[in-house]
Each structure stands twice: as structure tokens, then as C-alpha cells.
Design an enzyme around this catalytic site. Structure first.
Site, PDB file in Angstrom:
ATOM      1  N   PHE A   1      26.779  18.519  42.212  1.00  8.75           N
ATOM      2  CA  PHE A   1      26.835  17.417  41.242  1.00  8.75           C
ATOM      3  C   PHE A   1      27.877  17.657  40.127  1.00  8.75           C
ATOM      4  CE2 PHE A   1      24.435  16.264  37.163  1.00  8.75           C
ATOM      5  CZ  PHE A   1      25.087  15.044  37.005  1.00  8.75           C
TER       6      PHE A   1
ATOM      7  N   THR B   1      22.634  27.307  31.756  1.00 15.79           N
ATOM      8  CA  THR B   1      21.682  26.280  31.335  1.00 15.79           C
ATOM      9  C   THR B   1      20.972  26.669  30.043  1.00 15.79           C
ATOM     10  OG1 THR B   1      19.559  25.308  31.959  1.00 15.79           O
ATOM     11  CG2 THR B   1      20.060  27.412  32.944  1.00 15.79           C
ATOM     12  N   ASP B   2      20.498  25.669  29.314  1.00 13.99           N
ATOM     13  CA  ASP B   2      19.690  25.954  28.121  1.00 13.99           C
ATOM     14  C   ASP B   2      18.295  26.464  28.503  1.00 13.99           C
ATOM     15  OD1 ASP B   2      18.619  23.589  29.102  1.00 13.99           O
ATOM     16  OD2 ASP B   2      18.743  22.482  27.219  1.00 13.99           O
ATOM     17  N   GLU B   3      17.942  26.353  29.803  1.00 13.63           N
ATOM     18  CA  GLU B   3      16.596  26.770  30.217  1.00 13.63           C
ATOM     19  C   GLU B   3      16.395  28.278  30.078  1.00 13.63           C
ATOM     20  OE1 GLU B   3      15.158  24.805  33.748  1.00 13.63           O
ATOM     21  OE2 GLU B   3      16.440  23.080  33.399  1.00 13.63           O
TER      22      GLU B   3
ATOM     23  N   TYR C   1      14.123  29.885  38.513  1.00 15.40           N
ATOM     24  CA  TYR C   1      15.491  29.365  38.322  1.00 15.40           C
ATOM     25  C   TYR C   1      16.075  29.883  37.020  1.00 15.40           C
ATOM     26  CZ  TYR C   1      19.098  26.147  36.656  1.00 15.40           C
ATOM     27  OH  TYR C   1      20.250  25.626  36.113  1.00 15.40           O
TER      28      TYR C   1
ATOM     29  N   ALA D   1      15.137  32.269  35.088  1.00 17.04           N
ATOM     30  CA  ALA D   1      15.233  33.738  35.031  1.00 17.04           C
ATOM     31  C   ALA D   1      16.470  34.220  35.786  1.00 17.04           C
ATOM     32  CB  ALA D   1      13.972  34.367  35.616  1.00 17.04           C
TER      33      ALA D   1
ATOM     34  N   LYS E   1      19.235  32.490  36.257  1.00 13.94           N
ATOM     35  CA  LYS E   1      20.421  32.123  35.460  1.00 13.94           C
ATOM     36  C   LYS E   1      20.553  33.085  34.264  1.00 13.94           C
ATOM     37  CE  LYS E   1      22.914  29.098  35.959  1.00 13.94           C
ATOM     38  NZ  LYS E   1      24.146  28.920  36.772  1.00 13.94           N
TER      39      LYS E   1
ATOM     40  N   ASN F   1      20.188  19.099  30.120  1.00 14.33           N
ATOM     41  CA  ASN F   1      20.093  18.372  31.400  1.00 14.33           C
ATOM     42  C   ASN F   1      21.227  17.367  31.569  1.00 14.33           C
ATOM     43  OD1 ASN F   1      17.323  19.387  30.840  1.00 14.33           O
ATOM     44  ND2 ASN F   1      16.856  18.321  32.745  1.00 14.33           N
TER      45      ASN F   1
ATOM     46  N   LYS G   1      16.563  15.435  41.403  1.00 16.38           N
ATOM     47  CA  LYS G   1      16.447  15.562  39.946  1.00 16.38           C
ATOM     48  C   LYS G   1      15.944  14.243  39.380  1.00 16.38           C
ATOM     49  CE  LYS G   1      18.284  19.749  39.953  1.00 16.38           C
ATOM     50  NZ  LYS G   1      19.661  20.068  40.107  1.00 16.38           N
ATOM     51  N   LEU G   2      15.356  14.308  38.181  1.00 17.03           N
ATOM     52  CA  LEU G   2      14.580  13.173  37.668  1.00 17.03           C
ATOM     53  C   LEU G   2      15.302  11.823  37.743  1.00 17.03           C
ATOM     54  CD1 LEU G   2      11.921  12.289  36.224  1.00 17.03           C
ATOM     55  CD2 LEU G   2      13.185  12.525  34.083  1.00 17.03           C
TER      56      LEU G   2
HETATM   57  P1  NAD Z   1      23.934  21.423  42.429  1.00 21.76           P
HETATM   58  O1  NAD Z   1      22.692  22.016  43.008  1.00 21.76           O
HETATM   59  O2  NAD Z   1      24.139  19.950  42.477  1.00 21.76           O
HETATM   60  O3  NAD Z   1      25.219  22.075  43.112  1.00 21.76           O
HETATM   61  C1  NAD Z   1      25.314  23.443  43.374  1.00 21.76           C
HETATM   62  C2  NAD Z   1      26.447  23.647  44.356  1.00 21.76           C
HETATM   63  O4  NAD Z   1      26.565  25.064  44.612  1.00 21.76           O
HETATM   64  C3  NAD Z   1      26.220  22.978  45.720  1.00 21.76           C
HETATM   65  O5  NAD Z   1      27.386  22.293  46.130  1.00 21.76           O
HETATM   66  C4  NAD Z   1      25.913  24.141  46.654  1.00 21.76           C
HETATM   67  O6  NAD Z   1      26.315  23.906  47.999  1.00 21.76           O
HETATM   68  C5  NAD Z   1      26.698  25.261  46.002  1.00 21.76           C
HETATM   69  N1  NAD Z   1      26.146  26.597  46.342  1.00 21.76           N
HETATM   70  C6  NAD Z   1      24.851  26.984  46.283  1.00 21.76           C
HETATM   71  N2  NAD Z   1      24.739  28.261  46.696  1.00 21.76           N
HETATM   72  C7  NAD Z   1      25.996  28.682  46.997  1.00 21.76           C
HETATM   73  C8  NAD Z   1      26.537  29.904  47.448  1.00 21.76           C
HETATM   74  N3  NAD Z   1      25.745  30.966  47.705  1.00 21.76           N
HETATM   75  N4  NAD Z   1      27.881  30.001  47.635  1.00 21.76           N
HETATM   76  C9  NAD Z   1      28.687  28.937  47.394  1.00 21.76           C
HETATM   77  N5  NAD Z   1      28.224  27.744  46.983  1.00 21.76           N
HETATM   78  C10 NAD Z   1      26.890  27.621  46.774  1.00 21.76           C
HETATM   79  O7  NAD Z   1      23.987  21.961  40.938  1.00 21.76           O
HETATM   80  P2  NAD Z   1      24.606  21.274  39.637  1.00 21.76           P
HETATM   81  O8  NAD Z   1      23.578  20.399  39.021  1.00 21.76           O
HETATM   82  O9  NAD Z   1      25.941  20.728  39.962  1.00 21.76           O
HETATM   83  O10 NAD Z   1      24.742  22.558  38.693  1.00 21.76           O
HETATM   84  C11 NAD Z   1      25.983  23.260  38.602  1.00 21.76           C
HETATM   85  C12 NAD Z   1      25.806  24.428  37.639  1.00 21.76           C
HETATM   86  O11 NAD Z   1      25.414  23.923  36.367  1.00 21.76           O
HETATM   87  C13 NAD Z   1      24.722  25.418  38.056  1.00 21.76           C
HETATM   88  O12 NAD Z   1      25.175  26.717  37.762  1.00 21.76           O
HETATM   89  C14 NAD Z   1      23.537  25.055  37.180  1.00 21.76           C
HETATM   90  O13 NAD Z   1      22.718  26.179  36.941  1.00 21.76           O
HETATM   91  C15 NAD Z   1      24.229  24.567  35.924  1.00 21.76           C
HETATM   92  N6  NAD Z   1      23.467  23.592  35.126  1.00 21.76           N
HETATM   93  C16 NAD Z   1      23.071  22.411  35.685  1.00 21.76           C
HETATM   94  C17 NAD Z   1      22.391  21.489  34.890  1.00 21.76           C
HETATM   95  C18 NAD Z   1      21.957  20.141  35.439  1.00 21.76           C
HETATM   96  O14 NAD Z   1      21.338  19.372  34.708  1.00 21.76           O
HETATM   97  N7  NAD Z   1      22.274  19.785  36.665  1.00 21.76           N
HETATM   98  C19 NAD Z   1      22.089  21.778  33.562  1.00 21.76           C
HETATM   99  C20 NAD Z   1      22.499  23.015  33.055  1.00 21.76           C
HETATM  100  C21 NAD Z   1      23.214  23.896  33.834  1.00 21.76           C
HETATM  101  P1  TYD Z   2      14.573  17.920  36.537  1.00 20.42           P
HETATM  102  O1  TYD Z   2      15.508  16.767  36.724  1.00 20.42           O
HETATM  103  O2  TYD Z   2      14.006  18.593  37.736  1.00 20.42           O
HETATM  104  O3  TYD Z   2      15.317  18.949  35.562  1.00 20.42           O
HETATM  105  P2  TYD Z   2      14.730  20.277  34.812  1.00 20.42           P
HETATM  106  O4  TYD Z   2      13.459  20.666  35.455  1.00 20.42           O
HETATM  107  O5  TYD Z   2      15.815  21.268  35.083  1.00 20.42           O
HETATM  108  O6  TYD Z   2      14.603  19.907  33.377  1.00 20.42           O
HETATM  109  O7  TYD Z   2      13.347  17.408  35.658  1.00 20.42           O
HETATM  110  C1  TYD Z   2      13.539  16.825  34.391  1.00 20.42           C
HETATM  111  C2  TYD Z   2      12.171  16.574  33.786  1.00 20.42           C
HETATM  112  O8  TYD Z   2      11.511  15.565  34.559  1.00 20.42           O
HETATM  113  C3  TYD Z   2      11.256  17.783  33.835  1.00 20.42           C
HETATM  114  O9  TYD Z   2      10.451  17.783  32.650  1.00 20.42           O
HETATM  115  C4  TYD Z   2      10.385  17.550  35.052  1.00 20.42           C
HETATM  116  C5  TYD Z   2      10.280  16.056  35.106  1.00 20.42           C
HETATM  117  N1  TYD Z   2      10.157  15.451  36.453  1.00 20.42           N
HETATM  118  C6  TYD Z   2       9.164  14.506  36.717  1.00 20.42           C
HETATM  119  O10 TYD Z   2       8.342  14.171  35.839  1.00 20.42           O
HETATM  120  N2  TYD Z   2       9.099  13.952  37.963  1.00 20.42           N
HETATM  121  C7  TYD Z   2       9.974  14.292  38.960  1.00 20.42           C
HETATM  122  O11 TYD Z   2       9.867  13.774  40.110  1.00 20.42           O
HETATM  123  C8  TYD Z   2      10.996  15.261  38.672  1.00 20.42           C
HETATM  124  C9  TYD Z   2      11.975  15.686  39.745  1.00 20.42           C
HETATM  125  C10 TYD Z   2      11.052  15.806  37.400  1.00 20.42           C
END
Ligand code: NAD
Ligand code: TYD
Length: 353
Positions: free
Chosen positions: A15, A134-136, A159, A161, A163, A188, A198-199
Site C-alpha cells: 500500500f 509505526t507509532d504502534e 506486529y 514488537a 517493528k 494509521n 485494514k479498517l
Molecule cells: P503492506 O502490507 O500493504 O505492504 C507490505 C509490502 O511488503 C507488500 O508488498 C509485501 O509483499 C512486502 N513484503 C512483505 N514481506 C516481504 C519480504 N520478506 N521481502 C520483501 N517484501 C516483503 O504494508 P503497508 O501498509 O504498505 O506498510 C508499509 C510500511 O509502513 C511497513 O513497514 C509498516 O510497518 C509501516 N506502517 C504502515 C502503516 C499503515 O497504516 N499501513 C502505519 C505505520 C507504519
Molecule cells: P487496522 O486498520 O487493522 O489498523 P491498526 O490495528 O494498525 O490500528 O485497525 C484500525 C482500527 O480499527 C483498530 O482499532 C482496529 C479496528 N478495526 C475494527 O474495528 N474492525 C475491523 O474489521 C478492523 C480490520 C479494524
């Protein structure tokens, strides 16, 4: 002037990674090469960037490889004269980490370690290693207060832990070996191309299919929502102008309780596409389901450092970002149908074996 001319982006079929690569090509003055390495797990979809392969054949390369595979990654760095790394690849979904943490530990910790070791061996040529986190990692907030770069780490899920472990390694490689690292911890993200587990995308696509909208617990948990393009701009600002060894917290200034967010999405969908057959609103489909174990109550970021030092701030409000996101999912049904049906996995098997 670009400081870098051959950027390795890991996880560029996920993403945020795919939005970042698109942002680089379409919205910055970057004129160098991008090599996207992605293992194509269930979350990686090369279709998200298929047009770039045709539009920028000299400057964009996709390689299917696993960041845990040291030989493969060394080959990529050597063959493409990589001078900088922007590291997004990770297992990213908290619920999956609760059910099966194995790949979270190996990819997020060992994969990051592998890249750091290679960067250390290529110390003369690699001039930036940006780690996206991540902020998590900071754990959970009560009803008040904010995370900053100085908040102690207190991760609660496998997750977060994993990160946290990777963040510590990245920082240690700066302190111990002088690697030119930067780290960002963001809230997020939401926006185009997000996998519908994701939500926000889950709720949009379930709503459009008139399916239940599952809210965990009572929906009182709070997240700070960051539009993905705002995040990409922040990462690019840090990549170019961040200080070596420094961490930057990135937030959207858009806190919302889950239940309020889902209700807001339903009202927007009612407006944009009309309420579902036999119901007065998509909100009629909201169901409260069993809570997530160890569910963090609240995340919120004080992004004062990146504002003051790099002049970054989010441009989207939650309203404008959600409207853009809903429109994108409505206008890109080919992408969503592929992802929902699992069809893209067949496409990957055909193209990449
Ligand atoms: P995502 O799950 O959509 O994408 C992860 C990508 O990494 C995928 O394309 C997957 O194929 C690839 N991947 C997974 N394991 C791999 C491996 N062993 N080798 C090579 N490629 C691999 O994740 P995202 O939401 O795009 O998140 C990207 C980064 O941002 C992550 O590091 C995540 O921890 C961080 N992040 C995401 C969010 C969020 O809200 N989505 C928030 C904070 C931080
Ligand atoms: P998510 O998108 O999984 O992100 P994160 O867990 O990394 O914050 O979830 C966002 C929030 O929404 C989280 O508090 C969990 C909640 N949630 C639901 O209530 N229903 C759902 O189906 C999902 C996937 C998440």
C-alpha cells in the site's frame, strides 16, 4: 538537484510503498532510478504499479525478491549501483500477527537486519537508509497525551514488537557503525491501493457489497488518520533533508473513534452512491464484534519536530482524505475486484512463477 540517483524501495508493491513510488515519479523532481524489491506476499500487488513499467522503462525496475535473502539483496544492490534505501517491506497487519506471528519476526526483524548488514558492507556507496515504522511501537495512550520521538517504546502486539525490534537495530547501526539512517514512526495511513483487510478499505468494500461492517468491541478505540500522500511527502522530505540518526514522528492530526469513523464513511457512501437496497443507510450494516486481544486504546502523534525542522504538515483533513479515498475505490473496481477475488494471485503465479 537530487542527492540520490538509484533508490532501492523495499515493499513497493504494498500500500504505502506503491503510493511512494508513484509520488516520486509523478510529483517530485526526482529524475533518477527506482528499483522496487518486493516478495509479493498476499499484500503485494504488482498491478498497482504496472503502468510505471511502461511509462518509465529506463528508470523503474521491479524485482521479485525477499529481503531476508541476503544473496538476492546483495545482487540487487551491486547490479543497480544502489546509493540509498527506503525500507517499507514488512508484515503489517496486527490481526494476522496475533494469529501467526512467525513472518512478522523473520521479515520485520531479520529482513531489516539483512538490509542493514548489506548497507554496512556498502558503506562507501549507500548514503541514506530510511526505515519506515509505526507509532504502534510506543504502545497505547489514555484519553489524553501524544506520542513524540522521545516516548519510551512499549509495543503490545507481535506486529508492533517486531517493528520495535527493527527500529532498535536501525538506530544501533547508526550509533555503532555510523550508518546514515533516518527513522519515521507514523500513524494509521489510508488512501488508494490499501489492502482491504485494514479498517477503511474493508469498510468501504464491505459496504458496497451490502455486507456487515464489523466494529471491534464498542468502537471506542481512537486512531490518528494520515492520508497516504501526506505520508509519502513526509518520507521524501526526511529522505532528502533529515538528519542522520534522527527519528521523526508523523501524524495526520485527525483523531477519530472507530465507530465515529465508520459512521462517517457510511454517511459519505449514502451521499455518493445512495443507501443500500432495503436500508436507510449503510450504517444499518454496522455490527459490533468480539474485541481484538490486547487492543491498543488510542494512538495520537505530536508531529512538532518534522513541522519545525522540515516544514512538513498534512494537507488533507479527514473529510477531504476520506472523500478522495472512497472515490478512488469506486473508480478502481478492476483493482478491487482483482484483490477481493484473489485473482491477482493467479496473475502473479503466471508472471512470476
Ligand atoms: P503492506 O502490507 O500493504 O505492504 C507490505 C509490502 O511488503 C507488500 O508488498 C509485501 O509483499 C512486502 N513484503 C512483505 N514481506 C516481504 C519480504 N520478506 N521481502 C520483501 N517484501 C516483503 O504494508 P503497508 O501498509 O504498505 O506498510 C508499509 C510500511 O509502513 C511497513 O513497514 C509498516 O510497518 C509501516 N506502517 C504502515 C502503516 C499503515 O497504516 N499501513 C502505519 C505505520 C507504519
Ligand atoms: P487496522 O486498520 O487493522 O489498523 P491498526 O490495528 O494498525 O490500528 O485497525 C484500525 C482500527 O480499527 C483498530 O482499532 C482496529 C479496528 N478495526 C475494527 O474495528 N474492525 C475491523 O474489521 C478492523 C480490520 C479494524
Amino acid at each position: 538537484m537530487n542527492k540520490y540517483s538509484a533508490i532501492l524501495v523495499t515493499g513497493g508493491c504494498g500500500f504505502i510503498g506503491c503510493n511512494f513510488i508513484r509520488y516520486l515519479f509523478e510529483q517530485t523532481g526526482y529524475r533518477g532510478k527506482v528499483v522496487n524489491v518486493d516478495a509479493l506476499t498476499y499484500a503485494g500487488n504488482p498491478l498497482s504499479l504496472a503502468d510505471l513499467t511502461e511509462r518509465f522503462p529506463e528508470r523503474y525496475t521491479f524485482i521479485r525478491a525477499d529481503i531476508r535473502d541476503r544473496d538476492a539483496m546483495a545482487g540487487v544492490i551491486d547490479c543497480h549501483d544502489i546509493d540509498s534505501i527506503c525500507h517499507f517491506a514488512a508484515e503489517s497487519h496486527v490481526d494476522r500477527s496475533i494469529v501467526k506471528p512467525d513472518d512478522f519476526v523473520t521479515t520485520n526483524i531479520m529482513g531489516t537486519f539483512t538490509l542493514l548488514e548489506l548497507a554496512r558492507q556498502h558503506a562507501g556507496s549507500i548514503r541514506r537508509f530510511h526505515h519506515v515504522s509505526t507509532d504502534e511501537v510506543f504502545g497505547s495512550l489514555g484519553d489524553s497525551g501524544y506520542f513524540t520521538e522521545d516516548t519510551p517504546y512499549r509495543p503490545n502486539s507481535p506486529y508492533s514488537a517486531s517493528k520495535a525490534g527493527s527500529d532498535h537495530l536501525v538506530r544501533a547501526y547508526h550509533t555503532t557503525y555510523g550508518l546514515p539512517v533516518t527513522i519515521s514512526n507514523c500513524s494509521n495511513n489510508y488512501g488508494p491501493y490499501q489492502f482491504p483487510e485494514k479498517l477503511i478499505p474493508l469498510m468501504i468494500l464491505n459496504a458496497l457489497e451490502n455486507k456487515p461492517l464489523p466494529v471491534y468491541g464498542e468502537g471506542r478505540n481512537v486512531r490518528d488518520w494520515l492520508y497516504v500522500e501526506d505520508h509519502c511527502r513526509a518520507v521524501w522530505d526526511i529522505f532528502r533533508n533529515g538528519i542522520d540518526g534522527r527519528t521523526y514522528a508523523i501524524g495526520g492530526d485527525c483523531e477519530q473513534r472507530n465507530i465515529d469513523l465508520v459512521q462517517r464513511l457510511c454517511v459519505m457512501l449514502d451521499d455518493l452512491v445512495g443507501s443500500p437496497a432495503g436500508k436507510s443507510s449503510y450504517a444499518d450494516n454496522i455490527v459490533f464484534v468480539k474485541d481484538r486481544p490486547g487492543h491498543d486504546h488510542r494512538y495520537a502523534i505530536d508531529a512538532a519536530r518534522i513541522r519545525a525542522e522540515l516544514g512538513w504538515k498534512p494537507r488533507e483533513s479527514l473529510g477531504s482524505g476520506l472523500r478522495k479515498t472512497i472515490r478512488w475505490y469506486l473508480e478502481n473496481r478492476a483493482w478491487t475486484d482483482h484483490v477481493r477475488s484473489g485473482e491477482y494471485q493467479n496473475w502473479i503465479a503466471e508472471h512470476y512463477g
